[in-house]
Scaffold this active site. Structure first.
Site, PDB file in Angstrom:
ATOM      1  N   ALA A   1       1.318   3.848   7.400  1.00  0.00           N
ATOM      2  CA  ALA A   1       1.947   5.440   7.809  1.00  0.00           C
ATOM      3  C   ALA A   1      -0.302   6.034   8.265  1.00  0.00           C
ATOM      4  O   ALA A   1       0.063   7.329   8.204  1.00  0.00           O
ATOM      5  CB  ALA A   1       2.538   5.836   6.454  1.00  0.00           C
TER       6      ALA A   1
ATOM      7  N   ASN B   1       0.813  -0.873   0.138  1.00  0.00           N
ATOM      8  CA  ASN B   1      -0.153   0.146  -0.112  1.00  0.00           C
ATOM      9  C   ASN B   1       0.388   1.364  -0.069  1.00  0.00           C
ATOM     10  O   ASN B   1       1.205   2.110  -1.095  1.00  0.00           O
ATOM     11  CB  ASN B   1      -1.219  -0.192   1.337  1.00  0.00           C
ATOM     12  CG  ASN B   1      -1.823   1.425   1.346  1.00  0.00           C
ATOM     13  OD1 ASN B   1      -1.629   2.147   0.297  1.00  0.00           O
ATOM     14  ND2 ASN B   1      -2.457   1.555   2.253  1.00  0.00           N
ATOM     15  N   ASP B   2       1.875   1.298   1.137  1.00  0.00           N
ATOM     16  CA  ASP B   2       2.318   2.600   1.143  1.00  0.00           C
ATOM     17  C   ASP B   2       3.212   2.691   0.314  1.00  0.00           C
ATOM     18  O   ASP B   2       3.379   4.243   0.279  1.00  0.00           O
ATOM     19  CB  ASP B   2       2.784   3.216   2.636  1.00  0.00           C
ATOM     20  CG  ASP B   2       1.567   3.490   4.044  1.00  0.00           C
ATOM     21  OD1 ASP B   2       0.664   4.063   2.941  1.00  0.00           O
ATOM     22  OD2 ASP B   2       2.048   3.459   5.032  1.00  0.00           O
ATOM     23  N   VAL B   3       3.838   2.097   0.147  1.00  0.00           N
ATOM     24  CA  VAL B   3       4.817   2.271  -1.029  1.00  0.00           C
ATOM     25  C   VAL B   3       4.807   2.764  -2.352  1.00  0.00           C
ATOM     26  O   VAL B   3       5.558   2.362  -3.245  1.00  0.00           O
ATOM     27  CB  VAL B   3       5.433   0.789  -1.001  1.00  0.00           C
ATOM     28  CG1 VAL B   3       6.443   0.553   0.185  1.00  0.00           C
ATOM     29  CG2 VAL B   3       4.725  -0.640  -1.391  1.00  0.00           C
TER      30      VAL B   3
END
Lengths: 464, 102
Positions: free
Chosen positions: A434, A393-395
């Site tokens: 995050a 997700n965040d990456v």
């Protein structure tokens, strides 16, 4: 055996350990490297036996304990599933730490054997070395236990913070230095025990504020600590194999920590001081109003990928949790039969430890030359038809490039949004670690596949 | 003037840090997990200290406090040595190249 000859043999095992790490520069040479490591260990243990010389009853006990530990280790090594590798490594770190503490304690209690002086009159340099070794070993032990519990899910992965935490750690750290100084001055053993106890506490306090997805940094850091602890003991025992190994492991862990921090665009201290995720609530609320997303099912996904000429798979921690790597490989095999070119893109901090995704894909028989690191593959997204994001997700969040306000701004991300269409397998729209919304969910070229990663992948295989 | 042996050990230590630095940077990122498990295994060479500690002292009393800590350290380090090398071996055996015949 003369002590000079002994030292030369220890040097040889040190060199073999260097070759063991050197082998890991490519998968072909790595197996030979591991063999060098084993030979180095056999030499080190063998010559130690020969140097002790008296094959008494004590020697028998040494062998028995060696075999007990060895069989436990071998049993674990064969039984452990690949998805549990992060916990295993954390657990192993804790053992190195505790072993260092125990060796330091016996050296302290019986200094004559190691030529360090006599109890109550130990050489100052040795005392400093063994208390440093014991202190670092002790905090590696408890820190790794906490990391283990967090990775295993026994303890919540969310950061535990309290007021004055960092000042407390600082105070304890300074106390430790003071105590070591005092121990050298007085040689009173009470201080030695207190040093160990405080270090146990510091280990716990250091790791609890660090959240689940920062675990790659934590594990690398503990790896580094276990090395420095071994080196400290190596100085005490005047053993070059231990000094060389300690330095190798220490710098290896430090480099991995650096790579992991860079993968998140965060400074080492920022990660260590912890508390990511809890503080950014106000930011994530902002984008929370219902934006339309395109919702798809397995048939849509199968259709898109079957007609694509190239597909890039982006795996993340969610793939590990769902154990979807085998299903994923089958899906890719089916796609390849349809003439689709498939590659894998791995972000440096995907998963819970360095290289986590690579091991899982290797376990599922994915050839390693189809798996690429961020820098190698990032330009290919622009030419690819479908990006299949599974458990990451965040990456992939483009906000890292566009919004300086975002907590992940500046983090290197996989340019998934540049591909013609994006398939995003996810259980819900919830934000990632995050705590920020992923802009990618609402793009026109994104199709959300709401399901468990493994189940969705299996359904796609059926429709192919 | 004679040089303290400590300085020699310190030289070994510092040079090894440099070797470690260059060797580890050359490790391919896909093998970072085996790197951690093999460093685990090799740092358990601390077992040599444990063996000396366990066998120290009067042979008549092999279970002095100092010896017991040595024996405990032997168990811990042995778990790590066998576990670390074997699990690394297991992982490395899985890394395969693309088969040409497919």
């Amino acid at each position: 055996m003369s002590s000079n000859l002994l030292a030369i043999f220890y040097l040889i095992s040190g060199i073999l350990f260097i070759l063991a790490l050197r082998g890991l520069s490519s998968p072909e040479t790595s197996r030979k490297g591991n063999l060098f490591g084993i030979i180095g260990m056999v030499i080190a243990i063998g010559v130690t036996f020969l140097s002790v010389g008296n094959f008494s009853t004590g020697f028998l006990y040494v062998l028995i304990f060696l075999l007990i530990g060895g069989s436990i280790g071998a049993f674990i090594a064969y039984k452990i599933p690949m998805t549990a590798m992060p916990e295993l490594v954390a657990g192993f770190h804790s053992l190195v730490g505790l072993a260092a503490v125990f060796v330091a304690i016996s050296a302290f209690l019986n200094p004559e054997v190691f030529n360090l002086g006599s109890p109550g009159n130990i050489k100052i340099a040795s005392l400093i070395e063994m208390s440093l070794g014991a202190a670092i070993g002790a905090l590696t032990f408890t820190g790794s236990i906490i990391a283990f519990l967090k990775l295993r899910g026994i303890m919540s992965g969310s950061p535990i913070t309290f007021v004055g935490q960092h000042y407390l750690n600082l105070a304890l750290g300074l106390t430790l230095i003071g105590l070591i100084f005092y121990l050298c001055k007085t040689q009173v053993d009470t201080w030695f025990w207190i040093i160990i106890l405080i270090s146990f506490l510091v280990g716990v306090l250091l790791i609890i504020p660090i959240g689940g997805a920062d675990m790659p940094v934590v594990i690398s850091m503990l790896n580094s600590y276990s090395g420095w602890a071994a080196a400290g003991i190596g100085f005490t025992l005047e053993n070059s194999a231990l000094i060389i190994t300690g330095a190798l492991v220490g710098s290896s862990g430090a480099i991995l920590s650096y790579i992991m921090c860079k993968g998140m665009n965060r400074s080492f201290f920022n990660v260590i001081l912890g508390g990511f995720g809890g503080t950014d609530q106000s930011f994530s609320e902002k984008g929370k109003e219902q934006k339309p997303v395109k919702n798809g099912n397995a048939d849509d996904a199968a259709f898109l990928m079957k007609n694509a000429s190239s597909v890039i798979i982006v795996p993340g921690y969610g793939m590990a949790v769902a154990q979807a790597q085998h299903a994923l490989r089958e899906m890719v095999d089916a796609l390849k039969k349809n003439g689709v070119k498939v590659t894998y893109a791995i972000h440096p901090v995907a998963g819970r430890m360095p290289g986590h995704m690579n091991v899982l894909l290797a376990e599922a028989n994915v050839p390693y030359d189809e798996v690429f690191e961020l820098e190698e593959i990032n330009n290919d997204f622009a030419n690819c038809d479908v990006a299949y994001v599974i458990g990451a997700n965040d990456v992939t969040n483009p906000v890292a490039k566009s919004d300086p306000q975002s907590p992940i701004y500046g983090m290197p991300i996989l340019d998934v949004e540049k591909s013609k269409s994006v398939l995003f397998v996810k259980r819900s729209l919830s934000p990632g670690y995050a705590g920020i919304d992923n802009d990618l969910f609402y793009r026109d070229n994104t199709l959300m596949l709401f399901a468990d990663a493994k189940k969705m992948t299996e359904d796609i295989i059926k429709s192919l | 003037m004679e040089i303290d042996p400590f300085v020699f050990r310190l030289s070994i230590f510092i040079l090894s840090i440099f070797i470690g630095y260059y060797v580890v940077w050359s490790v391919t990122p896909s093998l970072h997990t085996p790197l951690m498990s093999v460093t685990n295994a090799i740092s358990s060479v601390i077992i040599v200290g444990a063996i000396i500690a366990a066998l120290a002292g009067n042979p008549g009393s092999i279970f002095d406090t100092a010896n017991i800590f040595g024996f405990l350290a032997i168990i811990l380090a042995a778990v790590n040595i066998f576990g670390g090398f074997l699990v690394t071996q297991r992982m490395l055996a899985m890394y395969k190249k693309k088969k040409k015949d497919k």
